[in-house]
Scaffold this motif. Structure first.
Motif, PDB file in Angstrom:
ATOM      1  N   CYS A 515      69.762 -13.449  13.289  1.00 17.40           N
ATOM      2  CA  CYS A 515      69.937 -14.772  13.898  1.00 17.40           C
ATOM      3  C   CYS A 515      68.618 -15.360  14.375  1.00 17.40           C
ATOM      4  CB  CYS A 515      70.925 -14.694  15.057  1.00 17.40           C
ATOM      5  SG  CYS A 515      70.327 -13.761  16.493  1.00 17.40           S
ATOM      6  N   TYR A 546      85.241 -22.865  10.143  1.00 20.64           N
ATOM      7  CA  TYR A 546      84.501 -22.220  11.238  1.00 20.64           C
ATOM      8  C   TYR A 546      83.496 -21.217  10.676  1.00 20.64           C
ATOM      9  CZ  TYR A 546      88.503 -23.892  13.990  1.00 20.64           C
ATOM     10  OH  TYR A 546      89.470 -24.670  14.563  1.00 20.64           O
ATOM     11  N   ILE A 547      82.475 -20.944  11.479  1.00 17.63           N
ATOM     12  CA  ILE A 547      81.569 -19.824  11.213  1.00 17.63           C
ATOM     13  C   ILE A 547      81.795 -18.841  12.348  1.00 17.63           C
ATOM     14  CG2 ILE A 547      79.179 -19.063  10.965  1.00 17.63           C
ATOM     15  CD1 ILE A 547      78.503 -21.904  10.004  1.00 17.63           C
ATOM     16  N   THR A 549      81.457 -15.272  14.382  1.00 19.31           N
ATOM     17  CA  THR A 549      80.549 -14.151  14.596  1.00 19.31           C
ATOM     18  C   THR A 549      81.163 -13.182  15.589  1.00 19.31           C
ATOM     19  OG1 THR A 549      78.330 -13.477  15.309  1.00 19.31           O
ATOM     20  CG2 THR A 549      79.263 -15.419  16.376  1.00 19.31           C
ATOM     21  N   GLY A 555      75.973 -15.562  18.412  1.00 17.81           N
ATOM     22  CA  GLY A 555      76.722 -16.794  18.565  1.00 17.81           C
ATOM     23  C   GLY A 555      76.063 -17.767  19.512  1.00 17.81           C
ATOM     24  N   LEU A 558      72.772 -19.094  17.922  1.00 22.11           N
ATOM     25  CA  LEU A 558      73.020 -20.035  16.819  1.00 22.11           C
ATOM     26  C   LEU A 558      73.567 -21.369  17.324  1.00 22.11           C
ATOM     27  CD1 LEU A 558      74.658 -17.586  14.246  1.00 22.11           C
ATOM     28  CD2 LEU A 558      72.310 -18.449  14.215  1.00 22.11           C
ATOM     29  N   LYS A 559      74.370 -21.321  18.360  1.00 19.54           N
ATOM     30  CA  LYS A 559      75.007 -22.532  18.867  1.00 19.54           C
ATOM     31  C   LYS A 559      74.091 -23.314  19.806  1.00 19.54           C
ATOM     32  CE  LYS A 559      79.634 -23.977  20.221  1.00 19.54           C
ATOM     33  NZ  LYS A 559      80.054 -24.295  18.847  1.00 19.54           N
ATOM     34  N   ILE A 581      80.171 -22.804  14.900  1.00 19.88           N
ATOM     35  CA  ILE A 581      80.042 -21.438  15.416  1.00 19.88           C
ATOM     36  C   ILE A 581      81.136 -21.164  16.444  1.00 19.88           C
ATOM     37  CG2 ILE A 581      78.602 -19.862  16.767  1.00 19.88           C
ATOM     38  CD1 ILE A 581      77.528 -20.253  13.989  1.00 19.88           C
TER      39      ILE A 581
END
Length: 716
Positions: A515, A546-547, A549, A555, A558-559, A581
């Motif tokens: 990530c 959705y992605i 994790t 998460g 990434l978000k 995410i």
């Protein structure tokens, strides 16, 4: 702290602090009590709205700082106050020294002031032959011990009453009782004559109200009022960021300050001063009041789009109150002058990067400081920014440089992991754990049993595990993260079974990589950005709802962080990516809607990963899933406290990491739970490894494994 202190020497100081049993107990008791006190103080209030109001007030005031300073000066001068401007800490000290000399002041009493600590005012005045006495009880104690404060609000929190009794015995020449009330009386007797004989009183200020030329001082002791009224001269040293338009803004901040600092509804004393006191001094002569406004880099900070929010700080000290590292080692090891998370940042600006470089690494990135900040400052982000900035200025250490280069090259990174699978054989003995660490690791890292790299990574299992579905209810892409992909693939495999059972279609882009959080934590911001762009490209063609994790750290990064890292390159793609995410627990509980199952009914505790509860704001979903799995969720006192992993933190500061981990496991054990569930592979590594090493009767698993225990096949 000495300048140019090596990281090794700094670690030695931390280890020494860890051996201080009283310090640890005092910090621990306060941390636990503070949670309840703060919660009670804010009961029935919209805390988020109050914090946002403080942030807005401070942001507007900083933008209009020059105009507010001009207005304040005009009003203050009309009120009979002398106003001085100091560009640097040395300028401020020189101005105050000159005021003392011009007014014939020899004896000085001071009320607590972090700004005076920042400028090292006391030594400056003492070098001029002046007698300086701190009158705040905690400040007086640490002054007698020749120490700095261990907390911005509670300077002597690190000391026991017995240590204070011994100190007072030395000062008075008489053996003193360790009863707190008696010690307070000793201090009063000793300080009373200091007030009466003082020529000058020095204070800080919490607020400088431009509209009326008024300063506001918030205290829990009456000493500040004596300091400002008894001596013939009063000097207030104030950072320019304390300027506010009217008393309304000051009162809004004051509503939050004491509640956030100590859990009080309001402090014992809130003093407003508009001009020299009309009370005649005991010794003849005209009373004077001086205000010294300090810049010392504040204007430069205000002009920085990233760091301007640092000046929103209201000096409540709450970021230290909730910090897991502060709880272990106290303030003298987690700050230079300013303590807590804010101190890790301000040290760089006020006292130089040589005093900040080690401090900024001593952070688990748990986010507790941001969650409790009275002004909503994104402290974890700024700490990482300072770390990266210092490395850009001084040169990047080889280990972080190499990590950045490896992570930027996904194929190289994955090849190294696959190669390590073979290289680890001599230290695994065919088990899923490293039986002993290679000699390149210090013995201090051996506080937990570490997992071996999996024989077959998840990316090589995916096609076998993924079966086409007709009319799926949802289409998702799975973001694995490197730890679950190559170390704990069974966690993802368990999730795949749950997805199939719920008729959820899953894709797994093979171009995905780490990530990028480890690179950012190591100060390799450019590498983190490049990795972010690679992941955006890997998921760009995925037509999914959705992605998902299973790693809370991935998460949250990434978000929350990825869009900021690539804002100059792919802002729209990043925003769309981040919006999709979702953590595994939230997806399964709220989107899929798992039906309750029958189970063993084991008492099950939950360790809430820092990046799940604070980074993603997900708290209830994992607990619901524990109960739906047929087990019984059991609350623990330290559920949302960091486990001490923190990625590179546990590698850089293993002794501190070990103690945080031990406290966490002891808390779970005390709850009666024998099963501990979490939603982050890094936390699994820390908690499972610690439980095994310490021989605790606690099984640690990932949340996904509650519903579909992994197969005990050769792949694992």
């Amino acid at each position: 702290m000495k300048k140019e202190e090596s990281l090794k020497a700094y670690k030695v100081r931390l280890d020494t602090a860890l051996e201080n049993t009283f310090l640890r107990t005092a910090m621990d008791n306060f941390a636990v009590a503070y949670r309840t006190s703060r919660e009670n103080a804010f009961a029935g209030m919209d805390v988020d709205a109050m914090i946002q109001e403080v942030a807005d007030i401070k942001a507007d005031a900083i933008k209009n700082n020059e105009a507010l300073l001009e207005e304040f000066t005009r009003k203050a001068v009309a009120n009979g106050i002398h106003v001085h401007l100091a560009d640097t800490a040395e300028d401020a000290n020189r101005i105050i020294g000159e005021i003392a000399q011009k007014t014939g002041s020899k004896r000085i009493v001071k009320s607590k002031s972090m700004t005076a600590e920042e400028t090292h005012l006391n030594p400056w005045l003492e070098n001029l032959g002046l007698e300086v006495t701190e009158t705040d009880l905690g400040e007086w104690i640490v002054q007698l011990r020749h120490e700095g404060p261990s907390h911005m609000v509670m300077p002597a929190i690190h000391l026991s009453r017995f240590q204070v009794a011994d100190l007072f015995s030395d000062v008075t020449g008489t053996t003193q009782d360790a009863e707190i009330e008696r010690l307070v009386k000793v201090a009063r007797r000793q300080l009373r004559k200091k007030y009466i004989d003082a020529d000058m009183g020095i204070t800080g200020a919490n607020y400088a109200v431009a509209g009326t030329g008024t300063i506001g001082i918030v205290t829990n002791e009456g000493n500040a009022r004596l300091v400002t009224t008894l001596p013939k001269v009063h000097v207030a040293l104030i950072g320019i960021e304390k300027l506010l338009p009217t008393i309304r803004e000051a009162l809004s901040i004051n509503r939050v300050l004491s509640k956030n600092a100590t859990g009080q509804a309001i402090t014992s004393y809130v003093t407003w001063i508009t001009g020299p006191s009309e009370c005649k001094p005991a010794v003849g002569g005209k009373r004077e009041m001086h205000i010294v406004f300090l810049d010392n880099g504040r204007k430069k900070i205000a002009a920085d789009p990233v760091f301007a929010q640092v000046l929103h700080c209201i000096r409540c000290g709450a970021c230290a109150n909730v910090c897991p590292v502060y709880r272990m080692v106290g303030g003298h090891q987690l700050g230079y002058v300013y303590i807590g998370a804010i101190g890790l940042i301000t040290t760089y600006f006020f006292h130089g990067r040589e005093n900040a470089r080690n401090l900024v690494q001593n952070c688990t990135n748990c986010g507790a400081c941001k969650a409790v900040c009275a002004a909503g400052i994104d402290l974890p982000k700024l700490i990482k920014e300072i770390h990266a900035r210092i490395q850009d200025e001084e040169g990047h250490p080889l280990k972080s440089l190499m990590l950045g280069k490896v992570l930027k090259n996904r194929k190289l990174f994955h090849t190294l992991l696959r190669t390590a699978k073979l290289a680890q054989k001599p230290v695994t003995g065919g088990t899923p754990y490293l039986r002993h660490l290679p000699m390149i690791f210090s013995k201090e890292h051996n506080f937990r049993i570490l997992p071996a790299i999996a024989k077959v990574p998840f990316r090589d299992r995916f096609e076998r595990l993924n079966s086409p579905l007709k009319n799926p209810i949802h289409k998702i892409a799975l973001f694995s993260g490197c730890v679950q992909d190559f170390v704990y693939p069974e966690q993802l495999e368990a999730a795949m079974k749950s997805f199939a059972r719920a008729n959820v279609s899953v894709s797994f882009p093979m171009g995905q990589s780490c990530c990028g959080l480890p690179a950012q934590m190591m100060g390799e911001k450019d590498a983190a950005r490049d990795v972010a762009l690679q992941n955006l490209a890997a998921f760009e063609a995925e037509d999914v709802d959705y992605i998902v994790t299973l790693c809370a750290s991935c998460g949250s990064h990434l978000k929350n962080s990825l869009p900021d890292l690539v804002k100059e390159y792919a802002p729209k793609k990043a925003a769309a990516f981040a919006k999709k995410i979702i953590p595994f627990s939230q997806f399964m509980n709220k989107i899929v809607g798992v039906e309750p199952m029958e189970g063993a009914g084991r008492k099950t505790a939950f360790h809430s990963p820092c990046h799940l509860c604070r980074g993603l704001g997900v708290r209830q979903d994992p607990k619901d899933l524990i109960n739906k799995s047929g087990n019984c969720y059991v609350a623990t006192l330290e559920e949302e406290t960091c486990c001490g992993f923190g990625g590179s933190f546990s590698a850089n500061f293993p002794a501190v990491s070990k103690e945080i981990l031990t406290k966490k496991l002891a808390d779970v054990e005390a709850s009666g739970a024998d099963l501990l569930v979490t939603e982050c592979p890094g936390c699994v590594m820390q908690l499972r490894g610690g439980a095994l090493k310490q021989g605790r009767n606690i099984e640690v698993i990932h949340l996904s494994e509650l519903f579909c225990p992994p197969d005990k096949g050769i792949d694992n």
